[in-house]
Design a protein around this motif. Structure first.
Motif, PDB file in Angstrom:
ATOM      1  N   GLY A  39      66.465   5.903   2.625  1.00 42.03           N
ATOM      2  CA  GLY A  39      66.597   6.971   3.495  1.00 42.03           C
ATOM      3  C   GLY A  39      65.618   7.071   4.672  1.00 42.03           C
ATOM      4  O   GLY A  39      65.406   5.579   5.063  1.00 42.03           O
ATOM      5  N   GLU A  40      65.281   7.961   5.016  1.00 44.93           N
ATOM      6  CA  GLU A  40      64.435   8.110   6.409  1.00 44.93           C
ATOM      7  C   GLU A  40      63.195   7.370   6.359  1.00 44.93           C
ATOM      8  O   GLU A  40      62.584   6.742   7.357  1.00 44.93           O
ATOM      9  N   ALA A  41      62.716   7.130   4.972  1.00 41.97           N
ATOM     10  CA  ALA A  41      61.604   6.427   5.056  1.00 41.97           C
ATOM     11  C   ALA A  41      61.747   5.057   5.274  1.00 41.97           C
ATOM     12  O   ALA A  41      60.584   4.339   5.835  1.00 41.97           O
ATOM     13  N   ALA A  42      62.878   4.448   5.409  1.00 44.52           N
ATOM     14  CA  ALA A  42      63.254   3.069   5.743  1.00 44.52           C
ATOM     15  C   ALA A  42      63.305   2.855   7.562  1.00 44.52           C
ATOM     16  O   ALA A  42      63.116   1.747   7.894  1.00 44.52           O
ATOM     17  N   LEU A  43      63.310   3.944   7.973  1.00 46.49           N
ATOM     18  CA  LEU A  43      63.529   3.661   9.522  1.00 46.49           C
ATOM     19  C   LEU A  43      62.429   3.200  10.158  1.00 46.49           C
ATOM     20  O   LEU A  43      62.708   2.395  11.363  1.00 46.49           O
ATOM     21  N   PRO A  44      61.197   3.536   9.965  1.00 50.07           N
ATOM     22  CA  PRO A  44      59.988   2.657  10.795  1.00 50.07           C
ATOM     23  C   PRO A  44      60.295   1.422  10.642  1.00 50.07           C
ATOM     24  O   PRO A  44      60.116   0.634  11.655  1.00 50.07           O
ATOM     25  N   ALA A  45      60.637   0.922   9.378  1.00 53.63           N
ATOM     26  CA  ALA A  45      60.490  -0.474   9.194  1.00 53.63           C
ATOM     27  C   ALA A  45      61.627  -1.122   9.994  1.00 53.63           C
ATOM     28  O   ALA A  45      61.816  -2.421  10.169  1.00 53.63           O
ATOM     29  N   LEU A  46      62.702  -0.485   9.920  1.00 53.54           N
ATOM     30  CA  LEU A  46      64.174  -0.993  10.527  1.00 53.54           C
ATOM     31  C   LEU A  46      63.926  -1.066  11.929  1.00 53.54           C
ATOM     32  O   LEU A  46      64.679  -1.986  12.856  1.00 53.54           O
ATOM     33  N   THR A  52      59.388   4.905  -5.037  1.00 56.72           N
ATOM     34  CA  THR A  52      58.668   5.588  -3.933  1.00 56.72           C
ATOM     35  C   THR A  52      57.406   5.078  -3.240  1.00 56.72           C
ATOM     36  O   THR A  52      56.780   5.653  -2.620  1.00 56.72           O
ATOM     37  N   GLU A  53      57.126   3.928  -3.702  1.00 61.10           N
ATOM     38  CA  GLU A  53      55.914   3.020  -3.156  1.00 61.10           C
ATOM     39  C   GLU A  53      55.907   3.076  -1.811  1.00 61.10           C
ATOM     40  O   GLU A  53      56.919   2.648  -1.187  1.00 61.10           O
ATOM     41  N   ASP A  54      54.764   3.519  -1.185  1.00 60.60           N
ATOM     42  CA  ASP A  54      54.497   3.092   0.344  1.00 60.60           C
ATOM     43  C   ASP A  54      54.682   1.689   0.823  1.00 60.60           C
ATOM     44  O   ASP A  54      54.109   0.998  -0.115  1.00 60.60           O
ATOM     45  N   GLY A  55      55.322   1.591   1.768  1.00 55.45           N
ATOM     46  CA  GLY A  55      55.269   0.138   2.447  1.00 55.45           C
ATOM     47  C   GLY A  55      56.410  -0.869   1.863  1.00 55.45           C
ATOM     48  O   GLY A  55      56.551  -1.793   2.244  1.00 55.45           O
ATOM     49  N   LEU A  56      56.964  -0.254   0.773  1.00 55.43           N
ATOM     50  CA  LEU A  56      58.080  -1.079   0.241  1.00 55.43           C
ATOM     51  C   LEU A  56      59.043  -1.423   1.108  1.00 55.43           C
ATOM     52  O   LEU A  56      59.890  -2.431   1.142  1.00 55.43           O
ATOM     53  N   VAL A 103      64.613  -4.885 -15.747  1.00 64.84           N
ATOM     54  CA  VAL A 103      64.158  -4.140 -14.648  1.00 64.84           C
ATOM     55  C   VAL A 103      64.127  -2.603 -14.553  1.00 64.84           C
ATOM     56  O   VAL A 103      63.417  -1.937 -14.169  1.00 64.84           O
ATOM     57  N   ALA A 104      64.841  -2.078 -15.354  1.00 69.07           N
ATOM     58  CA  ALA A 104      64.981  -0.647 -15.483  1.00 69.07           C
ATOM     59  C   ALA A 104      63.599  -0.279 -15.871  1.00 69.07           C
ATOM     60  O   ALA A 104      63.283   1.066 -15.559  1.00 69.07           O
ATOM     61  N   ASP A 105      62.872  -0.859 -16.676  1.00 67.24           N
ATOM     62  CA  ASP A 105      61.523  -0.454 -17.324  1.00 67.24           C
ATOM     63  C   ASP A 105      60.358  -0.589 -16.389  1.00 67.24           C
ATOM     64  O   ASP A 105      59.527  -0.238 -16.768  1.00 67.24           O
ATOM     65  N   CYS A 106      60.767  -1.186 -15.452  1.00 67.21           N
ATOM     66  CA  CYS A 106      59.625  -1.762 -14.493  1.00 67.21           C
ATOM     67  C   CYS A 106      59.230  -0.460 -13.653  1.00 67.21           C
ATOM     68  O   CYS A 106      60.133   0.335 -13.082  1.00 67.21           O
ATOM     69  N   THR A 107      57.858  -0.126 -13.554  1.00 66.52           N
ATOM     70  CA  THR A 107      57.549   0.987 -12.862  1.00 66.52           C
ATOM     71  C   THR A 107      56.823   0.831 -11.562  1.00 66.52           C
ATOM     72  O   THR A 107      56.213   1.614 -10.714  1.00 66.52           O
ATOM     73  N   GLU A 108      56.512  -0.562 -11.337  1.00 68.32           N
ATOM     74  CA  GLU A 108      55.979  -0.921 -10.136  1.00 68.32           C
ATOM     75  C   GLU A 108      56.737  -1.996  -9.262  1.00 68.32           C
ATOM     76  O   GLU A 108      57.390  -2.838 -10.231  1.00 68.32           O
ATOM     77  N   ALA A 109      56.600  -2.170  -7.925  1.00 65.32           N
ATOM     78  CA  ALA A 109      57.651  -2.842  -7.340  1.00 65.32           C
ATOM     79  C   ALA A 109      56.975  -4.195  -7.329  1.00 65.32           C
ATOM     80  O   ALA A 109      57.731  -5.097  -7.299  1.00 65.32           O
ATOM     81  N   ALA A 110      55.694  -4.687  -7.623  1.00 58.56           N
ATOM     82  CA  ALA A 110      55.338  -5.904  -7.404  1.00 58.56           C
ATOM     83  C   ALA A 110      55.766  -6.822  -8.224  1.00 58.56           C
ATOM     84  O   ALA A 110      56.343  -7.976  -7.930  1.00 58.56           O
ATOM     85  N   PRO A 111      55.912  -6.557  -9.499  1.00 57.28           N
ATOM     86  CA  PRO A 111      56.637  -7.791 -10.558  1.00 57.28           C
ATOM     87  C   PRO A 111      58.185  -7.817 -10.149  1.00 57.28           C
ATOM     88  O   PRO A 111      58.687  -8.908 -10.184  1.00 57.28           O
TER      89      PRO A 111
END
Length: 108
Positions: A98-105, A67-71, A34-42
């Motif tokens: 942080g604040e990036a999650a507010l619109p999704a919430l 920091t992926e958008d839409g995550l 998990v620590a070595d994964c650089t992308e959210a998809a896997p």
């Protein structure tokens, strides 16, 4: 270390190797992968089938740091699960974003 043409293929192989290690039978190896994964998809793909709570926690901790958008939208969708421990880890991951999650919430 600067990223050069020579290091890009190595980084791609390392990411592919980490994604493959997420399917290993040993939960400890999956947690390390998990620590070595650089992308959210896997990580999101593994989260859907992961039975080990420690690996799920590691995945959500890693996703919270990405920091992926839409995550955020994908994380918010996980709040509907009946698994209390998973919901708690999702909440922590969203807090890390942080604040990036507010619109999704706000759609809840």
């Amino acid at each position: 270390m600067p990223i050069t043409r020579a290091t890009k293929p190595r980084m791609a192989r390392a990411a592919a190797s980490a994604a493959a290690a997420l399917d290993h039978a040993d939960a400890a190896l999956r947690r390390h992968a998990v620590a070595d994964c650089t992308e959210a998809a896997p990580l999101l793909g593994r989260l859907a089938v992961e039975a080990d709570a420690g690996v799920r926690h590691a995945i959500l901790t890693r996703l919270g740091a990405m920091t992926e958008d839409g995550l955020e939208n994908q994380l918010v969708a996980l709040l509907r699960t009946e698994d209390v421990a998973l919901r708690q880890d999702v909440i922590l991951a969203l807090r890390r974003r942080g604040e990036a999650a507010l619109p999704a919430l706000q759609v809840l």
